[in-house]
Design an enzyme around this catalytic site. Sequence first.
Site, PDB file in Angstrom:
ATOM      1  N   ASN A   7     -21.763 -68.950  -8.941  1.00 45.44           N
ATOM      2  CA  ASN A   7     -21.802 -70.315  -8.430  1.00 45.44           C
ATOM      3  C   ASN A   7     -23.038 -70.400  -7.547  1.00 45.44           C
ATOM      4  O   ASN A   7     -23.038 -69.916  -6.421  1.00 45.44           O
ATOM      5  CB  ASN A   7     -20.508 -70.561  -7.640  1.00 45.44           C
ATOM      6  CG  ASN A   7     -20.447 -71.946  -7.028  1.00 45.44           C
ATOM      7  OD1 ASN A   7     -21.403 -72.723  -7.130  1.00 45.44           O
ATOM      8  ND2 ASN A   7     -19.340 -72.256  -6.388  1.00 45.44           N
ATOM      9  N   ARG A  91     -20.967 -71.731 -12.966  1.00 42.09           N
ATOM     10  CA  ARG A  91     -20.484 -73.053 -12.585  1.00 42.09           C
ATOM     11  C   ARG A  91     -21.667 -74.025 -12.631  1.00 42.09           C
ATOM     12  O   ARG A  91     -22.715 -73.762 -12.046  1.00 42.09           O
ATOM     13  CB  ARG A  91     -19.933 -73.014 -11.167  1.00 42.09           C
ATOM     14  CG  ARG A  91     -19.497 -74.373 -10.708  1.00 42.09           C
ATOM     15  CD  ARG A  91     -19.102 -74.376  -9.265  1.00 42.09           C
ATOM     16  NE  ARG A  91     -18.625 -75.703  -8.916  1.00 42.09           N
ATOM     17  CZ  ARG A  91     -18.620 -76.170  -7.678  1.00 42.09           C
ATOM     18  NH1 ARG A  91     -19.040 -75.439  -6.691  1.00 42.09           N
ATOM     19  NH2 ARG A  91     -18.184 -77.378  -7.442  1.00 42.09           N
ATOM     20  N   HIS A 180     -14.725 -81.455  -9.195  1.00 38.21           N
ATOM     21  CA  HIS A 180     -13.613 -80.523  -8.923  1.00 38.21           C
ATOM     22  C   HIS A 180     -12.742 -80.318 -10.172  1.00 38.21           C
ATOM     23  O   HIS A 180     -11.564 -79.952 -10.051  1.00 38.21           O
ATOM     24  CB  HIS A 180     -12.671 -81.043  -7.810  1.00 38.21           C
ATOM     25  CG  HIS A 180     -13.261 -81.049  -6.444  1.00 38.21           C
ATOM     26  ND1 HIS A 180     -12.976 -82.026  -5.526  1.00 38.21           N
ATOM     27  CD2 HIS A 180     -14.112 -80.201  -5.821  1.00 38.21           C
ATOM     28  CE1 HIS A 180     -13.629 -81.780  -4.398  1.00 38.21           C
ATOM     29  NE2 HIS A 180     -14.337 -80.671  -4.565  1.00 38.21           N
ATOM     30  N   ARG A 241     -18.031 -86.740   4.587  1.00 40.74           N
ATOM     31  CA  ARG A 241     -18.349 -87.868   3.686  1.00 40.74           C
ATOM     32  C   ARG A 241     -17.363 -89.014   3.893  1.00 40.74           C
ATOM     33  O   ARG A 241     -16.180 -88.781   4.112  1.00 40.74           O
ATOM     34  CB  ARG A 241     -18.260 -87.416   2.220  1.00 40.74           C
ATOM     35  CG  ARG A 241     -19.338 -86.450   1.829  1.00 40.74           C
ATOM     36  CD  ARG A 241     -19.159 -85.972   0.400  1.00 40.74           C
ATOM     37  NE  ARG A 241     -19.278 -84.538   0.339  1.00 40.74           N
ATOM     38  CZ  ARG A 241     -18.829 -83.777  -0.643  1.00 40.74           C
ATOM     39  NH1 ARG A 241     -18.219 -84.313  -1.690  1.00 40.74           N
ATOM     40  NH2 ARG A 241     -18.987 -82.471  -0.608  1.00 40.74           N
ATOM     41  N   GLU A 385     -11.023 -71.671  -9.001  1.00 42.48           N
ATOM     42  CA  GLU A 385     -11.976 -72.216  -9.976  1.00 42.48           C
ATOM     43  C   GLU A 385     -12.654 -71.094 -10.765  1.00 42.48           C
ATOM     44  O   GLU A 385     -12.984 -71.253 -11.932  1.00 42.48           O
ATOM     45  CB  GLU A 385     -13.023 -73.071  -9.246  1.00 42.48           C
ATOM     46  CG  GLU A 385     -12.439 -74.393  -8.783  1.00 42.48           C
ATOM     47  CD  GLU A 385     -13.053 -74.931  -7.500  1.00 42.48           C
ATOM     48  OE1 GLU A 385     -12.918 -74.249  -6.453  1.00 42.48           O
ATOM     49  OE2 GLU A 385     -13.640 -76.009  -7.525  1.00 42.48           O
TER      50      GLU A 385
END
Length: 402
Positions: A7, A91, A180, A241, A385
């Site tokens: 990743n 990823r 996601h 955010r 993940e």
Amino acid sequence: MKILTLNCGSSSVKYQLIDTSTGEKLAKGSVERIGMAQSILSISTSQGKSKKITKEILDHTMAIDGILHLMVDKELKVISSYDAIDAVGHRVVHGGEEFKASCLITNEVKEKIKENFKLAPLHNPPNLRGIEAAQRVLSDKPHVAVFDTAFHSTMPEHSYIYPIPYIFYKKYKIRRYGFHGSSHRYVFSRLKNFYDRDLKELKVITAHIGNGASMCAIKDGVSVDTSMGFTPLEGLVMGTRSGDIDPALILYIMELQELSKQEADSLLNKHSGLIGISGISSDVRDLEEEIQNNSYRAKLALDIYCYRIKKYIGAYAAALGGVDALVFTAGVGENSSYVRQKVCEGLEFMGIELDHEKNNEKSKKERKISTDKSKVDIFVIPTDEEYIIAIDTEKIVKEKKE
Ligand code: ADP
């Protein structure tokens, strides 16, 4: 198979070596501060050994080379040689409309990832840099791309088209994509441990609540809606955010404070959400502590945060025509009983009943936290993940060999 998952961010690489026959994580770690003075390379192994090295790592090629050196390190003995690695799974954040599933990385695939740079300018370029670096270091291994957006490619048009002139979709591919995906897919798949029924029969809402946060509505085994959109800014209130706001606000603030595009972007992505409201922290742990000290703004921030999640549960229950299971995952979802309780509070009318004792249990295991009479089953399922990246990579490599 032994799969190396990577990743790659702009200055970091996170990695795991996973044995897919047992699911065991033989090693995991990261390289931080790539291209800066004193980069940090770390590893921890399934045998309980660990190592941290500080040295100059100039680029992703050096970083991946460093990771592999650690894996064959005589003391750590994760693998005896690079040959033990069967394939590499990468990823990739944005697959655009082209990639509806994971795929073997060819030159054509790399070109398409590049075409999507404009859709994910912060993520896809370092993802591709990581792919090219890994291909240089492990040139004889198959490399597979696993996209964050792919799981949501099943969304129907009415979920993903924005109500702006249609030409923007046709010409510039401006639409909702969602992110996601591997996490939502993973936690959904784990429900097999709790039901005898085919999971396709279930209506499920998954809530991935970490630093970034998104929710997903799953029906017939596929994503039918998700809260992140064209970028990961839409939807829930996050650590830094804003999530959903009136879009006119940003035009107003830009004019009011004479902000540049970059400043406006930074305002919404880095200085809003929990940190923006509380002025204290983007970390839910800090805010929970401050609430104990009667901090008004910490409480306000978490109230708004939980209220937004609750509203999405209502919206997705309506979108799905009912709900059988609600799953909490990621840093906050897995660990904060406070947030889970606030979110579920008042939803008893729709059959969501939290068992407070189970909710307060400190456990790292996947578990059910609803009462026996709750119509909706509520779960905490730690996300993984990397496992999705590993199993997809294995499947694609096996198919290629056949
Ligand atoms: P990322 O999106 O970076 O992968 P994570 O899923 O690891 O994020 O979530 C990180 C967040 O999880 C932290 O910022 C913190 O708010 C939250 N978190 C972690 N542990 C706890 C805890 N014990 N209680 C409450 N929140 C926690």
